[in-house]
Structures are given as C-alpha cells and as structure tokens.
Design an enzyme around this catalytic site. Structure first.
Site, PDB file in Angstrom:
ATOM      1  N   CYS A  82      12.115  50.484  14.530  1.00 51.36           N
ATOM      2  CA  CYS A  82      11.168  50.476  15.646  1.00 51.36           C
ATOM      3  C   CYS A  82      11.786  51.256  16.805  1.00 51.36           C
ATOM      4  O   CYS A  82      12.994  51.171  17.053  1.00 51.36           O
ATOM      5  CB  CYS A  82      10.856  49.048  16.097  1.00 51.36           C
ATOM      6  SG  CYS A  82       9.663  48.999  17.452  1.00 51.36           S
ATOM      7  N   ASP A 130       1.640  54.008  23.681  1.00 54.15           N
ATOM      8  CA  ASP A 130       2.799  53.356  23.073  1.00 54.15           C
ATOM      9  C   ASP A 130       3.690  54.432  22.465  1.00 54.15           C
ATOM     10  O   ASP A 130       3.273  55.575  22.279  1.00 54.15           O
ATOM     11  CB  ASP A 130       2.312  52.372  21.989  1.00 54.15           C
ATOM     12  CG  ASP A 130       3.360  51.305  21.678  1.00 54.15           C
ATOM     13  OD1 ASP A 130       4.497  51.402  22.196  1.00 54.15           O
ATOM     14  OD2 ASP A 130       3.042  50.383  20.908  1.00 54.15           O
ATOM     15  N   ASN A 131       4.921  54.031  22.183  1.00 53.01           N
ATOM     16  CA  ASN A 131       5.863  54.909  21.497  1.00 53.01           C
ATOM     17  C   ASN A 131       6.089  56.236  22.208  1.00 53.01           C
ATOM     18  O   ASN A 131       6.013  57.309  21.625  1.00 53.01           O
ATOM     19  CB  ASN A 131       5.417  55.121  20.046  1.00 53.01           C
ATOM     20  CG  ASN A 131       5.600  53.847  19.231  1.00 53.01           C
ATOM     21  OD1 ASN A 131       6.657  53.222  19.278  1.00 53.01           O
ATOM     22  ND2 ASN A 131       4.567  53.429  18.533  1.00 53.01           N
TER      23      ASN A 131
HETATM   24  N1  LIG Z   1      -1.777  48.816  11.585  1.00 48.81           N
HETATM   25  C1  LIG Z   1      -0.604  48.699  12.225  1.00 48.81           C
HETATM   26  N2  LIG Z   1       0.389  49.495  11.855  1.00 48.81           N
HETATM   27  C2  LIG Z   1       1.595  49.434  12.491  1.00 48.81           C
HETATM   28  C3  LIG Z   1       1.782  48.550  13.550  1.00 48.81           C
HETATM   29  C4  LIG Z   1       0.721  47.694  13.913  1.00 48.81           C
HETATM   30  O1  LIG Z   1       0.827  46.847  14.806  1.00 48.81           O
HETATM   31  N3  LIG Z   1      -0.471  47.805  13.228  1.00 48.81           N
HETATM   32  N4  LIG Z   1       2.997  48.562  14.208  1.00 48.81           N
HETATM   33  C5  LIG Z   1       3.785  49.781  14.084  1.00 48.81           C
HETATM   34  C6  LIG Z   1       5.125  49.684  14.599  1.00 48.81           C
HETATM   35  S1  LIG Z   1       5.349  49.899  16.264  1.00 48.81           S
HETATM   36  C7  LIG Z   1       6.193  49.593  13.765  1.00 48.81           C
HETATM   37  S2  LIG Z   1       7.766  49.643  14.381  1.00 48.81           S
HETATM   38  C8  LIG Z   1       6.046  49.433  12.324  1.00 48.81           C
HETATM   39  C9  LIG Z   1       6.723  48.180  11.849  1.00 48.81           C
HETATM   40  O2  LIG Z   1       6.569  48.009  10.473  1.00 48.81           O
HETATM   41  P1  LIG Z   1       6.992  46.619   9.849  1.00 48.81           P
HETATM   42  O3  LIG Z   1       6.321  45.527  10.617  1.00 48.81           O
HETATM   43  O4  LIG Z   1       6.613  46.649   8.428  1.00 48.81           O
HETATM   44  O5  LIG Z   1       8.473  46.528   9.991  1.00 48.81           O
HETATM   45  O6  LIG Z   1       4.697  49.375  11.959  1.00 48.81           O
HETATM   46  C10 LIG Z   1       3.869  50.247  12.661  1.00 48.81           C
HETATM   47  N5  LIG Z   1       2.563  50.248  12.065  1.00 48.81           N
HETATM   48 MO   LIG Z   2       7.625  50.030  16.701  1.00 51.50          MO
END
Ligand SMILES: Nc1nc2c(c(=O)[nH]1)N[C@H]1C(S)=C(S)[C@@H](COP(=O)(O)O)O[C@H]1N2
Ligand SMILES: [Mo]
Length: 878
Positions: free
Chosen positions: A157, A289-290
């Site tokens: 992340c 975000d990000n």
């Molecule tokens: N649909 C969806 N995809 C997502 C997210 C989410 O909240 N919803 N979070 C993202 C973020 S910020 C991260 S760091 C990763 C985390 O994946 P994990 O929960 O399998 O570790 O998924 C990404 N994909």
């Molecule tokens: Mo993330």
C-alpha cells in the site's frame, strides 16, 4: 568473515527463510500439480500452510462484512470497519517469503461485496470504452479461454509506514505501520491477453478499472497506462487464486487486478469493469487518493484548490525503494550478561518499485557516517530456475528478469558495538542507484514514506539493551517517535528529534559573560563599621554591601529597573551573590557613582555571622523573606521536554504559602559543583495559593561541545542537583505587581489597565504567564491580553498547553500569537522574529506592555515601542 559465521551459529533465533519452508500443503490437488513435474527437482518457495479462517469474528458481526471470516491477529487501523489491517510485523515476516491470505494486509475503502459460491462462474467483467469490440467476459470464460499463469508478486500500500509521517504531522490518512505489504503467488491470465480480445483502438492510452464495492463517492476505480498492460514483462494480470486458493473476500473474490512494482491502490479488487480511455480515470478515488502532493501544499490549500488533485504528475504508480528492520522487534531486549551472544543478527525486508531489483542494503551505527553491507536474499529468483505448472497456471518466471517481490536482508552486528551506539539506521538502494533518503518527504496524504528506517537503542539501568522501532501500530510500547514527541523533541533537528548533546538554543537568554568591571570609586576612602551600615537598613537611605564595599542606593531608588523594592530589600545587607548574579556589565559600570566606602574587617565578619545565623524565627504564613535567604529542599523534578523540567521545592510546612505577589519574582541561590555561588531570578509556575511547595519551570541550557559555547551556569547546576539537596530563596522582588481586576502597581504607584500586551520569548514566558493566568482565571477581571510569544522551534515553546487552555477558556479576553524563528515544515503558525509588524498587531487598545525575554529581544522590542511613541511608564521589562 569467520566472526560472521560464528555469529550466525551463535544466534539462537529461528531461520525463517529456509526453503521450502513448509512441506505440508493445504488439502487440494496442488500436490498432483507438483508431482507432474517431478523430473524437475528445483526447490521453489511454496506458501506456508494456509488454514484459512472459517469463522466470522464477533467483532464483525454487526458490520456489513459479517460474511467475511478473518484472522483475529490482524491489527485494525480504522476501527472495526472498514477492514484496514496489517499483521504484526514479526508475524508477517515469520511467514517467510509468501504471506498466507489471512495475514496479507487488507485495504478496504468500504464494505466487502458479498459473492456467493454459485454466483462466481457467471461473475462478469466488461471491457468497454475505446475498443473496437466491446465485450463482457464471465469468470468461467476468463479461466477457460485464456492461458493461466502463476506469478509471485508483492503488493504494497502507498501508505506503508505512514504512522511515522503522522507522528511528525498528521496527514489525511490512517496510521499504517511497516507491514502494509505482503507477497503471494497469484494465478490468472495476463491482462494483456484479455484486453486484446476487445481490440483496443489506437487512441486508447489508459486502462481504467472499477470494482464492485459501492463507496461514499461512487465505486472504487483507478487507471494505469494501457501500454504498461500490453507490455507482458510488466506482469500485469487478473488473479482469481492467491497461493493456490480461490481469492478470499477481503482480497477481491472472485477476481482482481494485480500489478507488480506499483502501489496496491492500482490493483482493483472485485473487478467488474475495464474502460479504455484517452484520459486517466475520473473516478473520485483515482483523483483524491494515492497521490504525493508537493510537501508545501497544506491540507487547507489542497481543499481550497482542486488543481493539486488534477495534476497527474502527483499520482503515484511505481513504488519507491524502501526497507524496514523487523528484528530486533520493538521493545526487544538484549541482556548484556554472560549469556549474551557476541553478535545480534539484524533482519528485515526491502523492496523497490517499477520491477527494479534491490542491489544493496546498508546499516549504520553512527547515524549514517559509515555504512555496512547486509546480505540480501532474493527468494523470487528460485522460481526463475524452473518452468512448471503450479496451481493450474504456468509458473511464469523463467523468462522474466525483472523483480516483482520483496527481498530479505540480514546483518550480524557485534553486541559490544551496539552498546556504544545510540541507534541503527537502515537504507536500501535499487538498480537505478536510487537510494532511500535520510529525511522524510511529508505530504497531505502521507504516502510513499521511505526515509531511512531507524531503531533507537536504549540502555536500561539493569544492564539491558532495549530496541525501539519508530512506531508500532495500535500497540504499547509505542516506539521512539512517541517517546521523542513526549520529550518535546523536534523530529527535524537532524537527530530524529533526540536530544543533541550540547545543543543550544540560539535565541536563548544566555548569561552574558561577566567581565571584571571596576565598581569602586577611588575617592571613596571611608571605612564603615557595622553600626553605621545597620543605621542605613531602611527605605529612605538604603546602603548595601557588594564584595565588602558599601554603596548608597538612595539616588538610584527611582531609576533602578528592578524597582525601588530591590534596593530597599538589600538595605543593610551583603548582596554580593545576587548582585553579581543578575547584573550586566553596564550595570556594574554605574556602581562607582554610588560607592561610599569599605567595610572594616570587623564589620565584614559581623555581617557574615549575622547572615549565617540559623533561621530560628517562628513559622510564618508565607515562606519568602525579602531580606533573608530562606533554605528550601529540592523534592521533585518532572521532565517536560528534553531540556525543560519542573522543579519542586518544599516550603517550611505543608500549610505555608510562598508569599509572592503576582508579577513579582524571587531569587534562587545555590553553590555549583565547584563551590561557586550562583544567583538567578525566577518566577514560579505554581500560584501563590499553592501550599507547602513551589514549582519552578526551568529550561536547561547545555554546553555546546561543537561551538564550545558554555551552557547556562544556573540551569546546569540545577539540573545536576540531587533530590533532597537544599538551596535558598529570597524575595519577592520586582517593581510590578498585578493586583487583579485590571489594577496593578508599578514602582509603588497604583494604576489600572484595560488591555495588556505581553511580549515574551523563551523562558521569559514565566513572569508573563503568572500575570496572564491571574487575569484569565478571574471571571470578574475584564482586562484583555494579547500574548506574543517568540521562540526558535515549536518544541521550545514553554507552557504551551497551559497557554492554549487559557486561550480556549477565554476566547474573547485573550489573543495568542506564537512565532518561530526556525520552524519545521509542519509549523503552520507565524514565523520570524518578533518584529514591528507583530508588535503593532498587539498594540490595539493596549495601555500596558509587559515584556520578558532574551536581552536581544527585549532591546529590539523596547526600540520598536519607543519608535511607536509608547511612554516608558507604560512598559514593564522584567
Ligand atoms: N475495489 C477495490 N479495490 C481496491 C481497494 C478498494 O478499496 N476497493 N483498495 C486498493 C488499495 S489502496 C490497496 S493498497 C489494495 C490492497 O489490496 P489487499 O486488500 O488485497 O491487500 O487494493 C486496492 N484495490
Ligand atoms: Mo493502498
């Protein structure tokens, strides 16, 4: 090298990265898969036993995620829901190269979509937008119509290690520790193959994706460049299996995107839509975000102006080079007794982004002056030596020379070297020669923190070394950043906020060097006997003695900056100590004018004896005596920051009060280690209502070894004072007394003020604070106060909490302005010295100025006020 070998043998800790780590595979047909390739006897890392949780935890029962079984060890960073969790760092590391899904970090922006078993085969993923052949594929099609590969990929992340940033300054993100990363074997088709089916148009440049999770700002979505997807070397894939098992709900069941070398936020879970576009995603989560906004963009700026969020340059894709120490873990101890091993093996992880390889990992025991190379192990490489079927996919690493995964490093360090070190810092470099920076790059979202990872080494009194991590998510003890913060340290001081030996505050009120100035008048040849001196022990013609010489204070009663009281209280006494203690060179230069003669040897002796006479007077209601040094015992010391402490001294009895009018000060006299007598004025922190004790806030000025500057004589002596020691007080002193309700007396004249401006710096706050508190704590007192407090850094602000509390309680009566001359980037208040502009701001309606601070500051404020036409009688310099 032989010592290193010894160290490894001596170290009893378990080896967690021997491969294959875990022969027992979970139930299924994988063992068959393995047996079909028996001719190939290369050992590859396989996941530890998965034992997936089957029970929904009680804690999840009342959330929308009440259908998701989870591991109770996961640390919840955003309360019960949504599920944003990391495993304890050592638990994660001890799993080895591959993380079981239940311990794999989870980042859910909202609830987990519930997908029932029977719905999975018909789960749909659409491919739309700039394609010639828009299609919708079912889960079954994706499995059956495309080649399946299995690839090890580490996900991280962008917020990994954010807690360290939040300690420096709260960002708009929750506090991840250093375990927001995990690695698994992912199985599914290359996304390039799937996209090809829809025939992307030439003008399509971006691949936007969307998940099924419905969130406050729409569905979760983001985008990456289409060319990256089409470059198979980048390994961007769809995954429906993790470590050989169907995806768990938290990790995107039934299907998700997995992107090697990029932040986890781009790998969309619960994937439903792919949209090809000529623009990046306009999804709310892609935009807000990000991102790493420039460090000077404050949360307020970013809220006000959307341009910061529309700038694609600030969007994060590739991860950056990063590393962390896992062992020693936080609060781990090492006893230095006979059983102590010769070496301690430091261990941890490292990774980089953009598929770049970590090419070196270095540790330093001297804050980065010299470095040592750690051993690096790249378990990922073992997959390159073979090509076989794994989990229904082709293990697809043999032809890849890029790096998708974390690696492990270790370095045995001789314990005797640790004993002599204050900390261990770690940094990694990748094949682009990009190295982790020493300093933090703070930004609004607190992302991509990758500064050197530092472990502090503490020496316990019982012969133990104690290691402190920077932070620990949701646990006690909290690590060195929390400790340093509580000690008032400034993380930007070049030493991770730890006290720098001999550091001196350059705006401090350092005692001026006392030059020998001639204070006598050669014409004054009179020999004075004790009777004559005693006859002038009065307020009309006060005589006093300094170093055996007699002075007549009468002509100076009006002009003395400390007020007539300070001369009157000296009448008939030997005041050598306090005179030398508090007077400047220029004050000494004025003395010949008042010199009238010399004490006879007998008179000297008599005076000395009378001042040594034990204090036998009956207990009084108040402790202080303006004409006698009163002994008091040092009974407690409370550290309020690395250089400030509150000293508590006992009065004669538990019911006695100090006897110090508001606005006045007292004198402390003590002998330092060399037997030298030191006297300085102080204003206590405790109010006069306090019985039995007096509290005094002291900021210690340490010697500066670098510049050779001497520290504060008095404060160093106080700091070295053992509990139970006695020193002496005398007072009250001062020409100003605050009587309450806006009334005060100055040089003995009663007056009133409607509005006071209080200008102070450093420990000059203490007399100011006493007056301010008297005004603010009396609801009947209508006086308003403007407090202007100048300091070097935030950590130097004394009485900050107390000031804030008074301010909060009296928003209409009190204004409070702090200004810093050397602020860190996290400071959002005023900066610079106390100058004309600030003083003018404080001048509105002000009829009395109270000023206390370092000599330089007092001087410039006096000039400014005089320039503004303020009359001398309306200024009080303490
Ligand atoms: N649909 C969806 N995809 C997502 C997210 C989410 O909240 N919803 N979070 C993202 C973020 S910020 C991260 S760091 C990763 C985390 O994946 P994990 O929960 O399998 O570790 O998924 C990404 N994909
Ligand atoms: Mo993330």
């Amino acid at each position: 090298m032989s010592t290193v070998t010894t160290a490894r043998q001596a170290e009893p800790g378990k080896q967690s990265h021997v491969f294959p780590p875990s022969p027992p595979q979970s139930e299924k047909a994988e063992s068959e898969t393995m047996s079909t390739t028996e001719e190939d006897d290369v050992e590859i890392p396989l996941p530890p036993p998965s034992e997936p949780p089957t029970k929904v935890l009680d804690i999840d029962a009342n959330t929308p995620d009440n259908h998701v079984p989870r591991d109770p060890r996961m640390i919840r960073l955003t309360g019960v829901h949504p599920f944003n969790t990391e495993a304890p760092l050592t638990t994660l590391y001890d799993q080895g190269f591959l993380t079981p899904p239940k311990l794999f970090y989870v980042r859910n922006h909202g609830h987990v979509p519930q997908v029932l078993d029977h719905e999975i085969p018909s789960w749909k993923v659409s491919i739309e937008g700039l394609v010639e052949n828009p299609i919708t594929l079912t889960f079954t099609q994706i499995l059956e119509e495309f080649e399946q590969v299995t690839i090890p990929i580490t996900m991280v992340c962008a917020g990994n290690r954010r807690k360290e940033q939040n300690m420096v300054r709260k960002s708009q993100g929750f506090s991840w520790g250093a375990a927001a990363l995990s690695t698994s074997l992912w199985t599914g088709p290359m996304l390039a193959d799937v996209i090809e089916r829809a025939k992307p148009m030439k003008k399509a440049q971006f691949l936007c994706m969307e998940g099924a999770d419905q969130l406050p700002n729409g569905k979760y979505g983001t985008s990456i460049r289409l060319s990256w997807v089409q470059n198979r070397e980048r390994g961007i894939m769809l995954a429906h299996k993790q470590n050989g098992e169907p995806l768990t709900p938290d990790h995107g069941r039934p299907i998700r995107v997995v992107i090697p070398g990029q932040i986890g936020g781009r790998s969309v879970k619960w994937l439903t839509r792919i949209i090809l576009s000529d623009k990046p995603s306009d999804n709310w989560y892609h935009k807000y975000d990000n991102r790493v906004l420039p460090t000077m963009v404050t949360p307020e700026m970013s809220k006000k102006d959307d341009k910061w969020w529309n700038d694609e340059r600030y969007a994060i894709y590739d991860l950056s080079v990063n590393s962390a120490i896992v062992y020693p873990q936080n609060d781990e101890t090492l006893s230095l007794g006979e059983t102590c091993p010769e070496f301690y093996r430091f261990r941890g992880y490292a990774y980089s982004g953009g598929m770049r390889r970590i090419t070196r990992v270095e540790l330093s025991l001297d804050k980065g002056n010299t470095w040592e190379l750690a051993d690096i192990d790249y378990p990922e490489d073992r997959y390159r030596e073979t090509e076989r079927e794994l989990y229904g996919g082709r293990l697809d690493m043999a032809s890849r020379d890029v790096c998708y995964c974390w690696c492990f490093w270790q370095l045995p360090i001789a314990v005797n070297r640790l004993v002599n070190a204050e900390d261990v810092v770690l940094r990694a470099m990748d094949e682009s020669m990009t190295i982790q920076p020493r300093d933090m790059y703070w930004s609004v979202l607190g992302m991509m923190h990758n500064a050197w990872f530092r472990i502090a080494i503490r020496k316990d009194s019982d012969g133990m070394l104690r290691f402190e991590h920077p932070t620990v998510p949701m646990a006690q003890p909290k690590g060195w950043m929390d400790r340093v913060k509580k000690e008032g340290g400034d993380f930007a001081n070049g030493n991770w906020g730890e006290k720098v030996k001999g550091q001196v505050d350059d705006s401090a009120e350092m005692p001026e060097p006392v030059k020998k100035v001639k204070m006598t008048n050669d014409e004054a040849k009179r020999i004075i006997e004790i009777e004559e001196l005693r006859a002038h022990d009065n307020k009309d013609e006060p005589w006093f003695v300094v170093s055996g010489e007699v002075y007549d204070g009468t002509p100076f009663l009006k002009e003395h900056p400390g007020g007539a009281v300070s001369i009157i209280s000296a009448a008939g006494q030997d005041v050598t100590d306090e005179f030398v203690g508090i007077h400047s060179e220029s004050a000494c230069e004025m003395m010949p004018k008042y010199h009238i003669g010399t004490l006879s040897p007998a008179a000297r002796e008599a005076l000395l004896n009378s001042s040594l006479a034990p204090d036998t007077s009956a207990p009084t209601e108040t402790f202080l005596n303006p004409r006698a040094w009163r002994p008091s015992t040092f009974i407690a010391k409370k550290q309020v920051s690395w250089d400030s402490r509150i000293f508590t001294f006992a009065l004669d009895s538990e019911t006695q009060r100090l006897g110090l009018p508001v606005g006045q000060h007292l004198m402390i006299r003590l002998k330092d280690a060399n037997g030298k007598t030191i006297v300085r004025p102080y204003t206590p922190l405790s109010t006069d209502a306090k019985k039995g004790v007096v509290d005094i806030l002291i900021k210690v000025y340490f010697d500066d070894e670098k510049t050779g500057t001497k520290g504060g004589e008095m404060t160093l002596a106080l700091d070295a004072l053992p509990l139970g020691q006695k020193l002496e007080f005398k007072g009250p002193l001062g020409k100003f007394t605050y009587l309450g309700g806006g009334q005060f007396s100055l040089d003995g004249n009663p007056r009133t003020a409607k509005s006071m401006a209080m200008v102070c710096g450093g420990s000059g706050i203490t007399p100011i604070f006493a007056v301010l508190r008297a005004v603010m704590e009396d609801p009947q007192d209508p006086t308003t106060c403007f407090v202007l407090d100048g300091n070097r850094q935030e950590a130097d602000i004394l009485c900050r909490e107390e000031l804030d509390e008074l301010h909060k309680a009296n928003p209409s009566k009190m204004q409070l302005v702090h200004t810093l001359t050397a602020p860190t980037h996290s400071w959002t208040g005023r900066t610079g010295r106390i100058d004309k502009g600030l003083v003018e701001e404080a001048a509105k309606g002000t009829d009395l100025w109270l000023v206390c601070g370092p000599p330089g500051m007092e001087k410039s404020v006096r000039e400014i006020l005089t320039g503004m036409g303020v009359q001398a009688e309306n200024m009080v310099f303490f």
